[in-house]
Design a protein around this motif. Structure first.
Motif, mmCIF file in Angstrom:
data_model
loop_
_atom_site.group_PDB
_atom_site.id
_atom_site.type_symbol
_atom_site.label_atom_id
_atom_site.label_comp_id
_atom_site.label_asym_id
_atom_site.label_seq_id
_atom_site.Cartn_x
_atom_site.Cartn_y
_atom_site.Cartn_z
ATOM 1 N N TRP A 157 0.861 -1.176 0.000
ATOM 2 C CA TRP A 157 0.000 0.000 0.000
ATOM 3 C C TRP A 157 0.895 1.223 0.000
ATOM 4 O O TRP A 157 1.921 1.242 0.679
ATOM 5 N N VAL A 158 0.503 2.242 -0.769
ATOM 6 C CA VAL A 158 1.290 3.474 -0.771
ATOM 7 C C VAL A 158 0.346 4.670 -0.607
ATOM 8 O O VAL A 158 -0.567 4.805 -1.420
ATOM 9 N N PRO A 159 0.569 5.528 0.364
ATOM 10 C CA PRO A 159 1.471 5.321 1.506
ATOM 11 C C PRO A 159 0.917 4.246 2.430
ATOM 12 O O PRO A 159 -0.272 3.918 2.340
ATOM 13 N N ARG A 160 1.758 3.719 3.286
ATOM 14 C CA ARG A 160 1.374 2.561 4.082
ATOM 15 C C ARG A 160 0.100 2.744 4.907
ATOM 16 O O ARG A 160 -0.707 1.822 4.986
ATOM 17 N N PRO A 161 -0.089 3.928 5.534
ATOM 18 C CA PRO A 161 -1.285 4.082 6.368
ATOM 19 C C PRO A 161 -2.582 3.862 5.605
ATOM 20 O O PRO A 161 -3.592 3.461 6.197
ATOM 21 N N VAL A 162 -2.564 4.080 4.293
ATOM 22 C CA VAL A 162 -3.772 3.852 3.491
ATOM 23 C C VAL A 162 -4.265 2.421 3.682
ATOM 24 O O VAL A 162 -5.465 2.170 3.786
ATOM 25 N N GLY A 163 -3.325 1.499 3.781
ATOM 26 C CA GLY A 163 -3.681 0.096 3.959
ATOM 27 C C GLY A 163 -4.429 -0.121 5.264
ATOM 28 O O GLY A 163 -5.437 -0.834 5.310
ATOM 29 N N LEU A 164 -3.913 0.515 6.315
ATOM 30 C CA LEU A 164 -4.561 0.380 7.619
ATOM 31 C C LEU A 164 -5.979 0.940 7.560
ATOM 32 O O LEU A 164 -6.944 0.313 8.011
ATOM 33 N N VAL A 165 -6.087 2.133 6.958
ATOM 34 C CA VAL A 165 -7.399 2.792 6.885
ATOM 35 C C VAL A 165 -8.374 1.924 6.095
ATOM 36 O O VAL A 165 -9.496 1.649 6.535
ATOM 37 N N MET A 166 -7.926 1.458 4.927
ATOM 38 C CA MET A 166 -8.830 0.699 4.067
ATOM 39 C C MET A 166 -9.237 -0.625 4.704
ATOM 40 O O MET A 166 -10.402 -1.014 4.659
ATOM 41 N N ASN A 167 -8.246 -1.313 5.285
ATOM 42 C CA ASN A 167 -8.588 -2.573 5.944
ATOM 43 C C ASN A 167 -9.519 -2.346 7.119
ATOM 44 O O ASN A 167 -10.418 -3.150 7.370
ATOM 45 N N GLY A 168 -9.298 -1.215 7.816
ATOM 46 C CA GLY A 168 -10.170 -0.863 8.936
ATOM 47 C C GLY A 168 -11.591 -0.589 8.455
ATOM 48 O O GLY A 168 -12.569 -1.114 9.001
ATOM 49 N N LEU A 169 -11.675 0.189 7.368
ATOM 50 C CA LEU A 169 -12.995 0.532 6.823
ATOM 51 C C LEU A 169 -13.768 -0.723 6.436
ATOM 52 O O LEU A 169 -14.968 -0.821 6.640
ATOM 53 N N ARG A 170 -13.039 -1.685 5.877
ATOM 54 C CA ARG A 170 -13.704 -2.874 5.364
ATOM 55 C C ARG A 170 -14.344 -3.700 6.498
ATOM 56 O O ARG A 170 -15.203 -4.530 6.251
ATOM 57 N N LEU A 171 -13.878 -3.459 7.727
ATOM 58 C CA LEU A 171 -14.446 -4.200 8.853
ATOM 59 C C LEU A 171 -15.788 -3.608 9.300
ATOM 60 O O LEU A 171 -16.530 -4.237 10.046
ATOM 61 N N LEU A 172 -16.063 -2.364 8.845
ATOM 62 C CA LEU A 172 -17.287 -1.700 9.310
ATOM 63 C C LEU A 172 -18.527 -2.363 8.701
ATOM 64 O O LEU A 172 -18.477 -2.857 7.576
ATOM 65 N N PRO A 173 -19.643 -2.328 9.435
ATOM 66 C CA PRO A 173 -20.887 -2.823 8.843
ATOM 67 C C PRO A 173 -21.298 -1.936 7.668
ATOM 68 O O PRO A 173 -20.993 -0.743 7.623
ATOM 69 N N ARG A 174 -21.974 -2.534 6.747
ATOM 70 C CA ARG A 174 -22.348 -1.870 5.509
ATOM 71 C C ARG A 174 -23.082 -0.547 5.767
ATOM 72 O O ARG A 174 -22.834 0.456 5.088
#
Lengths: 253, 450
Positions: free
Chosen positions: A225-242
């Motif tokens: 992921w570039v920049p790396r924090p984007v990966g954390l944010v996106m993976n975090g978002l994906r855990l949220l309920p729809r």
């Protein structure tokens, strides 16, 4: 394969800013033979000029990603030019004219044909070569937009989502042979493709993507992921309920 | 991850640029599966580069039963399998009061590998390379046909196999000359010099009275330029106290696997400074010498004291850049070392070399050889080495193929002027091109010269 042992590089989408930045980074790490494949001979020649350096051979190949019947031939010709392909970078992609529900079906088909259909074909052709060699990395430029598809660029996002999914599965197929796929998911990158667009949060540059790719290769990563924090944010978002996630994605417009 | 059980990922000793191959077992007379990519024999895996691997092809692992070493005391020769390591051979020979005339810097290399790379020792200036002490070679060529070569029976094929980087076929066994060594001990003389040029002249001086001479030069710490020369002689049987037991080889210390390099630039500088200071303590001032009696392996294979020390460089691995420079071009050697000293070089060793062997692809030439260990992720390394290649090729020097992982084909015909001659013999032994390695394909070693 660590970026250190890379000697030959094939860039598909030879006029891509990110693609050429990765080539430059690999040349800095010891690559000596580069093949740029693309549609626009003038554009390729200009890119080649930026890579030319003492001891570096740059060759050009004519390549149109939607002409799937010639993909195998392209890989064969690149192999004839530089021998074993240590890295193949797949940096083909176009933005869509995103008009929501009113989008032109022909334009949608075209974007999918370039970003996904054609690219998957050339990736398959390259993979079979890498598998035969027993080494090599296929670098695939996916996008954050393909990880969570937002309503402000559904066509581009969906095409990259398909590409990303294919690349991940291809990695599983290739690993036993010693070759691998590196999926690159950059956030907003300031390049020719995005010129004129307003910066988004955590915007980055082609050189930053290139540095991350080289580092990812060194670590034998599957995804960067570039920049790396984007990966954390996106993976975090994906855990949220729809019910929470979708409104958030809409709001980013 | 499910890895094809028959394939394996192989990488050279430097840990750079690995590839995956089918591991093949090899029986003479049968065709080995090589998937159209060629096959190569692999012994101890001590080659720093990609000489003993073949991505997508087949790798034949050559190992041997340690007991199958037969000495012929009448002709002072020993018959060994290609898969015997130098350590196994020397252990056996020492028990009976013999030794090999030439041994490489690591005892874990196999006899087959030593022949294929025509390795040299610290005594090259006196006795030449490994291949010059090989009496005969048994080889199965690329078509599966068995051959017996010596300097008189098919000498062309013999000398193409010596230094042939395994590309003429799979070496099965060999007969080697031995020298008498009743003790297994050596007297080692250590001396120091203040600069590169002085180190070289000190080495020349010491070579007159010493059999093994090598120098380590500090390119890293504040003592930059200081050279520590180690010169040694076998202790002959008369001088050796017969009441003492002859020395047997010790087993090495283990080394853990690390993913990050423990040899950072500061630590390298510190280690170099520590080595200079400890040598000073031992030798005293520059210009004086110190002598002591040491076991044979601490002179000939100092790095073997720690097993797998290459792991210290972490997952990026390292490059060993070794070149030979002919006599008279010493300034080029000094120039290269100065240029590369801007990189984090830990190990810089210098040896004098004597007469070249008859093998067309042999590395040693009359002059000097310098070897530099550099972490592979050092910034600017690749450019610097390309420039160094240019300078080396220009004065008629060459890069050691057994260490190489990065050279381009461009300099090959200049560095190895007898390449074409070697290719002709190689093509006779392997007309179908069944033998190939990553090194071979990278440098186009098999291509016919056009």
């Amino acid at each position: 394969m660590s970026a250190v042992g890379v000697r030959s590089v094939l860039l598909l989408g030879g006029t891509s800013d990110i693609g050429t930045a990765i080539c430059r980074a690999l040349v800095d790490r010891g690559a000596t033979r580069v093949v740029l494949a693309g549609r626009d001979p003038v554009g390729l020649a200009l890119r080649a000029a930026t890579l030319k350096h003492v001891n570096i051979e740059v060759s050009l190949l004519d390549f149109d990603v939607v002409d799937s019947s010639r993909h195998r031939d392209l890989i064969d010709r690149a192999t004839e030019m530089v021998g074993d392909l240590d890295v193949v970078i797949c940096a083909v992609g176009v933005l869509a004219d995103e008009q929501g529900i009113d989008a032109d079906p022909v334009a949608i088909a075209r974007v999918v044909a370039v970003n996904m259909g054609g690219t998957m074909g050339v990736m398959a052709a390259a993979s079979s070569r890498l598998q035969h060699q027993g080494h090599g990395t296929l670098v695939v430029l996916s996008s954050v937009a393909g990880f969570l598809v937002r309503s402000d660029n559904p066509i581009y996002g969906a095409s990259k989502a398909g590409l990303d999914a294919y690349a991940c599965a291809l990695d599983d197929l290739l690993r036993p042979s010693g070759a691998s796929v590196l999926v690159v998911r950059p956030g907003f990158v300031r390049t020719a493709m995005t010129a004129g667009m307003a910066d988004r949060p955590m915007a980055t540059t082609a050189d930053a993507v290139a540095a991350a790719v080289v580092k990812g290769m060194d670590h034998d990563a599957h995804v960067v992921w570039v920049p790396r924090p984007v990966g954390l944010v996106m993976n975090g978002l994906r855990l949220l309920p729809r019910s929470i996630l979708r409104p958030l994605l809409r709001r980013q417009q | 991850m499910n890895i094809d059980p028959r394939t394996e990922f192989l990488v050279g000793f430097g840990g750079v640029s690995g590839s995956t191959a089918v591991s093949a077992t090899f029986e003479p007379g049968t065709d080995v599966e090589h998937r159209g990519r060629g096959m190569i024999a692999r012994g101890g895996g001590c080659s720093y580069g990609d000489a003993a691997q073949r991505g997508g092809g087949a790798v034949v692992h050559v190992t041997a039963d340690p007991s199958a070493i037969t000495l012929d005391l009448v002709s002072a020769t020993v018959k060994v399998s290609a898969g015997h390591t130098i350590r196994q051979v020397c252990q056996e020979l020492l028990k009976q009061g013999w030794f090999l005339p030439v041994v490489p810097g690591t005892s874990y290399a196999t006899v087959g590998g030593c022949i294929a790379a025509d390795v040299h020792g610290k005594n090259h200036v006196h006795v030449g390379s490994f291949g010059q002490h090989v009496v005969s070679i048994d080889l199965v060529d690329g078509s599966g046909v068995e051959h017996h070569f010596s300097a008189t029976e098919d000498p062309d094929a013999f000398w193409a196999t010596v230094a042939g980087m395994g590309l003429t076929g799979v070496i099965v066994s060999a007969t080697l000359r031995m020298i008498a060594d009743k003790s297994g001990w050596m007297t080692e003389t250590t001396a120091m010099a203040d600069s590169f040029a002085e180190t070289m002249s000190l080495m020349r001086e010491l070579a007159v009275s010493h059999h093994h001479v090598a120098a380590w030069v500090d390119l890293r710490s504040r003592h930059r330029g200081v050279g520590v020369v180690s010169a040694a002689n076998h202790i002959d049987a008369c001088a050796f106290d017969a009441s003492r037991k002859s020395h047997q080889l010790r087993s090495p210390l283990p080394c853990p696997r690390t993913s990050v390099s423990v040899l950072g630039p500061q630590r390298l500088a510190f280690l170099n400074a520590a080595k200079v200071i400890s040598a000073r303590r031992h030798v005293g001032r520059v210009g004086t010498v110190a002598q002591k009696r040491v076991p044979i392996e601490s002179v000939l294979w100092p790095l073997d004291a720690v097993a797998n020390w290459n792991r210290l460089y972490g997952r990026h691995g390292f490059i060993q850049y070794q070149v030979a420079i002919p006599d008279g071009a010493e300034d080029v050697l000094i120039g290269i070392s100065k240029r590369l000293a801007t990189l984090p070089v830990y190990l810089c060793t210098l040896k004098q070399m004597g007469q070249a062997s008859l093998a067309p692809m042999s590395f040693p030439l009359p002059g000097w050889t310098i070897a530099l260990d550099i972490p592979a992720n050092a910034p600017g390394l690749w450019d610097a080495l390309h420039c160094a290649d240019d300078a080396v090729a220009e004065v008629g020097g060459r890069v050691y193929l057994a260490k190489d992982v990065r050279m381009t084909a461009q300099h090959l015909p200049t560095m190895y002027p007898r390449l074409d001659e070697w290719r002709q013999v190689r093509n006779r032994l392997d007309p179908k091109g069944n033998m190939n390695s990553d090194l071979g394909s990278r440098l186009g070693l098999l291509d016919s010269f056009s």
